[in-house]
Write a protein that holds these residues in place. Structure first.
Motif, PDB file in Angstrom:
ATOM      1  N   VAL A  27       0.838  -1.205   0.000  1.00 25.69           N
ATOM      2  CA  VAL A  27       0.000   0.000   0.000  1.00 25.69           C
ATOM      3  C   VAL A  27       0.871   1.251   0.000  1.00 25.69           C
ATOM      4  CG1 VAL A  27      -1.644   1.332   1.398  1.00 25.69           C
ATOM      5  CG2 VAL A  27      -2.006  -1.106   1.051  1.00 25.69           C
ATOM      6  N   VAL A  28       1.894   1.267   0.827  1.00 31.56           N
ATOM      7  CA  VAL A  28       2.805   2.421   0.875  1.00 31.56           C
ATOM      8  C   VAL A  28       3.481   2.609  -0.477  1.00 31.56           C
ATOM      9  CG1 VAL A  28       4.951   3.277   1.892  1.00 31.56           C
ATOM     10  CG2 VAL A  28       3.163   2.347   3.355  1.00 31.56           C
ATOM     11  N   ASN A  29       3.948   1.522  -1.075  1.00 37.49           N
ATOM     12  CA  ASN A  29       4.600   1.598  -2.383  1.00 37.49           C
ATOM     13  C   ASN A  29       3.644   2.128  -3.448  1.00 37.49           C
ATOM     14  OD1 ASN A  29       6.846   1.104  -4.212  1.00 37.49           O
ATOM     15  ND2 ASN A  29       5.539  -0.500  -5.051  1.00 37.49           N
ATOM     16  N   HIS A  30       2.392   1.714  -3.375  1.00 37.65           N
ATOM     17  CA  HIS A  30       1.398   2.166  -4.353  1.00 37.65           C
ATOM     18  C   HIS A  30       1.272   3.690  -4.341  1.00 37.65           C
ATOM     19  CE1 HIS A  30      -2.256   2.324  -6.737  1.00 37.65           C
ATOM     20  NE2 HIS A  30      -2.819   3.038  -5.778  1.00 37.65           N
ATOM     21  N   PHE A  31       1.314   4.276  -3.156  1.00 38.65           N
ATOM     22  CA  PHE A  31       1.140   5.723  -3.062  1.00 38.65           C
ATOM     23  C   PHE A  31       2.440   6.505  -3.261  1.00 38.65           C
ATOM     24  CE2 PHE A  31      -2.624   4.223  -0.703  1.00 38.65           C
ATOM     25  CZ  PHE A  31      -3.590   4.879  -1.450  1.00 38.65           C
ATOM     26  N   THR A  32       3.587   5.906  -2.955  1.00 39.54           N
ATOM     27  CA  THR A  32       4.847   6.637  -3.071  1.00 39.54           C
ATOM     28  C   THR A  32       5.556   6.429  -4.407  1.00 39.54           C
ATOM     29  OG1 THR A  32       6.073   4.855  -1.999  1.00 39.54           O
ATOM     30  CG2 THR A  32       5.241   6.635  -0.577  1.00 39.54           C
ATOM     31  N   ALA A  33       5.210   5.388  -5.153  1.00 38.58           N
ATOM     32  CA  ALA A  33       5.900   5.108  -6.427  1.00 38.58           C
ATOM     33  C   ALA A  33       5.793   6.273  -7.413  1.00 38.58           C
ATOM     34  CB  ALA A  33       5.373   3.816  -7.041  1.00 38.58           C
ATOM     35  N   PRO A  34       4.619   6.885  -7.608  1.00 37.30           N
ATOM     36  CA  PRO A  34       4.565   8.020  -8.549  1.00 37.30           C
ATOM     37  C   PRO A  34       5.430   9.206  -8.106  1.00 37.30           C
ATOM     38  CG  PRO A  34       2.354   7.199  -8.076  1.00 37.30           C
ATOM     39  CD  PRO A  34       3.293   6.518  -7.133  1.00 37.30           C
ATOM     40  N   VAL A  35       5.487   9.453  -6.821  1.00 38.90           N
ATOM     41  CA  VAL A  35       6.309  10.549  -6.306  1.00 38.90           C
ATOM     42  C   VAL A  35       7.785  10.241  -6.531  1.00 38.90           C
ATOM     43  CG1 VAL A  35       6.960  11.829  -4.225  1.00 38.90           C
ATOM     44  CG2 VAL A  35       4.573  11.212  -4.610  1.00 38.90           C
ATOM     45  N   SER A  36       8.187   9.005  -6.251  1.00 38.83           N
ATOM     46  CA  SER A  36       9.574   8.596  -6.466  1.00 38.83           C
ATOM     47  C   SER A  36       9.951   8.703  -7.938  1.00 38.83           C
ATOM     48  CB  SER A  36       9.796   7.160  -5.993  1.00 38.83           C
ATOM     49  OG  SER A  36       9.629   7.078  -4.607  1.00 38.83           O
ATOM     50  N   LYS A  37       9.047   8.298  -8.813  1.00 38.11           N
ATOM     51  CA  LYS A  37       9.316   8.375 -10.256  1.00 38.11           C
ATOM     52  C   LYS A  37       9.459   9.827 -10.702  1.00 38.11           C
ATOM     53  CE  LYS A  37       7.625   6.971 -14.753  1.00 38.11           C
ATOM     54  NZ  LYS A  37       6.546   6.373 -15.524  1.00 38.11           N
ATOM     55  N   ALA A  38       8.592  10.690 -10.219  1.00 40.69           N
ATOM     56  CA  ALA A  38       8.662  12.109 -10.576  1.00 40.69           C
ATOM     57  C   ALA A  38       9.963  12.734 -10.069  1.00 40.69           C
ATOM     58  CB  ALA A  38       7.458  12.860 -10.015  1.00 40.69           C
ATOM     59  N   ASN A  39      10.374  12.367  -8.861  1.00 39.08           N
ATOM     60  CA  ASN A  39      11.640  12.873  -8.312  1.00 39.08           C
ATOM     61  C   ASN A  39      12.829  12.396  -9.138  1.00 39.08           C
ATOM     62  OD1 ASN A  39      10.398  14.293  -6.252  1.00 39.08           O
ATOM     63  ND2 ASN A  39      10.637  12.659  -4.752  1.00 39.08           N
ATOM     64  N   ALA A  40      12.808  11.137  -9.562  1.00 33.47           N
ATOM     65  CA  ALA A  40      13.902  10.600 -10.381  1.00 33.47           C
ATOM     66  C   ALA A  40      13.964  11.325 -11.729  1.00 33.47           C
ATOM     67  CB  ALA A  40      13.716   9.105 -10.591  1.00 33.47           C
ATOM     68  N   GLU A  41      12.810  11.603 -12.317  1.00 36.93           N
ATOM     69  CA  GLU A  41      12.783  12.325 -13.591  1.00 36.93           C
ATOM     70  C   GLU A  41      13.289  13.756 -13.422  1.00 36.93           C
ATOM     71  OE1 GLU A  41       8.779  11.875 -15.077  1.00 36.93           O
ATOM     72  OE2 GLU A  41       9.070   9.736 -15.443  1.00 36.93           O
ATOM     73  N   ALA A  42      12.932  14.390 -12.312  1.00 35.18           N
ATOM     74  CA  ALA A  42      13.410  15.753 -12.049  1.00 35.18           C
ATOM     75  C   ALA A  42      14.924  15.766 -11.855  1.00 35.18           C
ATOM     76  CB  ALA A  42      12.715  16.333 -10.822  1.00 35.18           C
ATOM     77  N   ARG A  43      15.469  14.756 -11.144  1.00 36.15           N
ATOM     78  CA  ARG A  43      16.922  14.672 -10.970  1.00 36.15           C
ATOM     79  C   ARG A  43      17.626  14.451 -12.309  1.00 36.15           C
ATOM     80  NH1 ARG A  43      15.398  11.558  -6.624  1.00 36.15           N
ATOM     81  NH2 ARG A  43      15.967   9.636  -7.703  1.00 36.15           N
ATOM     82  N   ALA A  44      17.036  13.610 -13.161  1.00 32.97           N
ATOM     83  CA  ALA A  44      17.634  13.357 -14.479  1.00 32.97           C
ATOM     84  C   ALA A  44      17.617  14.618 -15.337  1.00 32.97           C
ATOM     85  CB  ALA A  44      16.892  12.218 -15.177  1.00 32.97           C
ATOM     86  N   GLU A  45      16.521  15.355 -15.295  1.00 31.14           N
ATOM     87  CA  GLU A  45      16.428  16.615 -16.056  1.00 31.14           C
ATOM     88  C   GLU A  45      17.458  17.614 -15.543  1.00 31.14           C
ATOM     89  OE1 GLU A  45      15.133  19.509 -18.812  1.00 31.14           O
ATOM     90  OE2 GLU A  45      14.805  17.349 -18.754  1.00 31.14           O
ATOM     91  N   GLN A  46      17.605  17.699 -14.239  1.00 35.13           N
ATOM     92  CA  GLN A  46      18.591  18.620 -13.667  1.00 35.13           C
ATOM     93  C   GLN A  46      20.008  18.204 -14.060  1.00 35.13           C
ATOM     94  OE1 GLN A  46      17.881  21.574 -12.071  1.00 35.13           O
ATOM     95  NE2 GLN A  46      20.056  21.853 -12.476  1.00 35.13           N
TER      96      GLN A  46
END
Length: 182
Positions: A27-46
């Motif tokens: 359940v925790v992973n279900h809710f945090t996975a999109p946030v983690s993915k967005a953070n990883a994409e932001a780090r890659a863009e930076q």
């Protein structure tokens, strides 16, 4: 007989605890996975912006062609007119302690503009971790695919060789992208 019942009861209790813990983690992973993915994409863009900062690169275009499997991502840096200026390849390789990740920026002339260490967290800080230092990554700047003059770090030859392998893979990807654009 009583001992067997107690053992079975303990097993059932432990299985129930494991199932409840697994369900809670899911359940925790279900809710945090999109946030983690967005953070990883932001780090890659930076990281792309740090490697080819504006105004040099006005935008980045994802390269969609078949590349070596070690290539995690490939982008084309475009100037304000939309003309290609360089290619950014993020490549993974096997270091001494685990996977390393390197971003290599190759100009349209086939020369390295920059190499950045994205992740060497699995390597020893005192040896393999030195591949993140400018004194090591800087020797790649201006190099062509031959990489002549690039020296390994003494005592960290496995990680240095893996780093060089990542850069060589970036050049393979560069050639494939250039060929696909013809």
């Amino acid at each position: 007989m009583k001992n067997t019942k107690e053992i079975r009861k303990s097993i059932v209790v432990l299985v129930v605890i494991c199932l409840l813990t697994s369900a809670a983690l899911a359940v925790v992973n279900h809710f945090t996975a999109p946030v983690s993915k967005a953070n990883a994409e932001a780090r890659a863009e930076q990281a792309r912006l740090d490697a080819v900062p504006p105004p040099d690169a006005a935008s980045f275009q994802l390269v969609e062609t078949t590349l070596p499997e070690e290539v995690v991502s490939a982008y084309l840096a475009l100037d304000e007119a939309g003309s290609p200026m360089s290619y950014l390849f993020t490549v993974e390789g096997k270091g001494f302690g685990g996977t390393i990740q390197v971003m290599c920026v190759i100009g349209t002339d086939g020369l390295i503009r920059a190499c950045r260490t994205m992740d060497v967290s699995s390597e020893t800080t005192t040896l393999g971790g030195q591949t993140a230092n400018e004194s090591y990554t800087g020797q790649y700047t201006g190099q062509d695919a031959s990489l002549s003059g690039v020296n390994a770090i003494s005592g960290a030859t496995i990680t240095s060789t893996a780093y060089r392998g990542c850069v060589e893979t970036a050049f393979e990807a560069y050639e494939l992208v250039k060929e696909a654009q013809k």
